[in-house]
Design an enzyme around this catalytic site. Structure first.
Site: not given
Ligand code: AMP
Ligand code: TRP
Length: 334
Positions: A112, A196, A199
């Site tokens: 980051k 991946k 968001k």
């Molecule tokens: P984040 O969006 O990275 O803040 O993640 C929030 C939660 O959603 C975390 O527990 C991540 O592991 C899960 N998560 C985020 N993106 C994915 C993805 N593409 N596939 C599976 N889990 C995800």
């Protein structure tokens, strides 16, 4: 003893179907077997530049999505990180038990910080705030994605270090829970199956947001990249794109990968994608309807006020004990 579970999601973008399948859906199951706290970690979002109005709106929306996805505020505690000031206080105390060297090794920080024009001190100490979130609640288990594993390892190291110093279990040492890929642990970007679904991705074309309207979902699935050949079967290495779509299909329809493979034997990608879009639209429809209901003025605010009331005493019990052991004077809270 029922175990305690804590997890946090940053309000840093529009939550995707990856968040739903990899995290939120599992949270709704966990709430029946464990004492769960689900937190919108707004302070973490501040580590990179945020537009204040957007942050405000997204914080409310993430909380609404939690509940719309099936987290029941009667079973689980849903709250906003900044509403419990103990998180920021604990973070400082833990920073004084963390080492610059170990924070420098965090791969997410390296990644980051290389993308930012200026790197805030908050981005550097971000994993310590995450440790504070977890350790304040004497958490047994933390459901997170693969990318958070290193941060959780750090939270464990800090907990063990403090416990050893005081020769007392001040903090429960938490365990990660990382769902396997096939169970939604890593939903990939529809335009690039090596990335991946995220968001905060710059290009939303490869993401399906939980709040995307049906026509946007259909469009995104229609234009999702596919692999060479026409056959539909699961092969993460050689058919990463189709395998990802199959995982989404499987989780949204409760059909196994084998069932899906059999069903589409010889029918090509077109029909498969059309059906997948329908399955996804139908999975998100009830969530979107509940989201609308939760958008009425005051509804989510009341849930969050109740969540804060449940979370704060738990956090303060740990914070005050640690403050005492460190030699800080007790604060008389009225
Ligand atoms: P984040 O969006 O990275 O803040 O993640 C929030 C939660 O959603 C975390 O527990 C991540 O592991 C899960 N998560 C985020 N993106 C994915 C993805 N593409 N596939 C599976 N889990 C995800
Ligand atoms: N850092 C996590 C992420 O980006 C979010 C988070 C903050 C978290 N505090 C947490 C996750 C505590 C689990 C437990 O996904």
């Amino acid at each position: 003893m029922v175990k305690r579970v804590f997890s946090g999601v940053q309000p840093s973008g529009s939550l995707t179907i990856g968040n739903y399948l990899g995290a939120l859906r599992n949270f709704t199951k966990l709430q029946h077997e464990a004492e769960c706290l689900f937190c919108v970690v707004d302070l973490h979002a501040l580590t990179v530049p945020q537009d204040p109005k957007e942050l405000y709106q997204r914080t409310l929306d993430v909380a609404r999505i939690f509940v719309a996805c099936g987290i029941d505020p009667k079973l689980a505690t849903v709250f906003i990180q900044s509403h419990v000031p103990a998180h920021a206080e604990m973070s400082w105390l833990l920073e004084c038990s963390s080492y610059v060297g170990e924070l420098r090794r965090m791969t997410q920080y390296k990644e980051k910080s290389s993308k930012q024009e200026v790197v805030t001190a908050g981005l550097f100490t971000y994993p310590v705030l995450m440790a504070a979130d977890i350790l304040l609640y004497q958490t047994d288990e933390v459901p997170v994605g693969e990318d958070q594993k290193q941060h959780l390892e750090l939270a464990r190291d800090i907990a063990i270090r403090v416990n050893n110093r005081f020769d007392e279990e001040i903090f429960k040492v938490p365990e990660p829970y990382i769902p396997p890929k096939i169970a939604g642990g890593r939903i990939m970007n529809l335009q690039d199956p090596t990335e991946k679904m995220s968001k905060s991705a710059e290009n939303p074309r490869g993401n399906i947001a939980i709040l995307d309207p049906p026509d946007a979902i259909q469009q995104k699935i229609r234009s999702a990249v596919t692999d060479s050949g026409r056959e539909i079967y699961y092969d993460e290495e050689n058919k990463a794109a189709i395998s990802n779509l199959m995982v989404i299909y499987s989780l949204c329809s409760d059909q196994s990968l084998e069932e899906i493979q059999e069903r589409y034997a010889g029918s090509g990608y077109g029909q498969f994608k059309k059906d997948l879009a329908e399955v996804v639209v139908e999975t998100l429809r009830p969530i979107q309807e509940r989201f609308e209901e939760l958008s009425r003025p005051g509804v989510i605010e009341a849930i969050l006020a109740q969540g804060r009331k449940k979370a704060e005493p738990l956090a303060l019990a740990t914070l005050e004990r640690f403050q005492d052991r460190l030699g800080l004077l007790p604060l008389l809270r009225s």
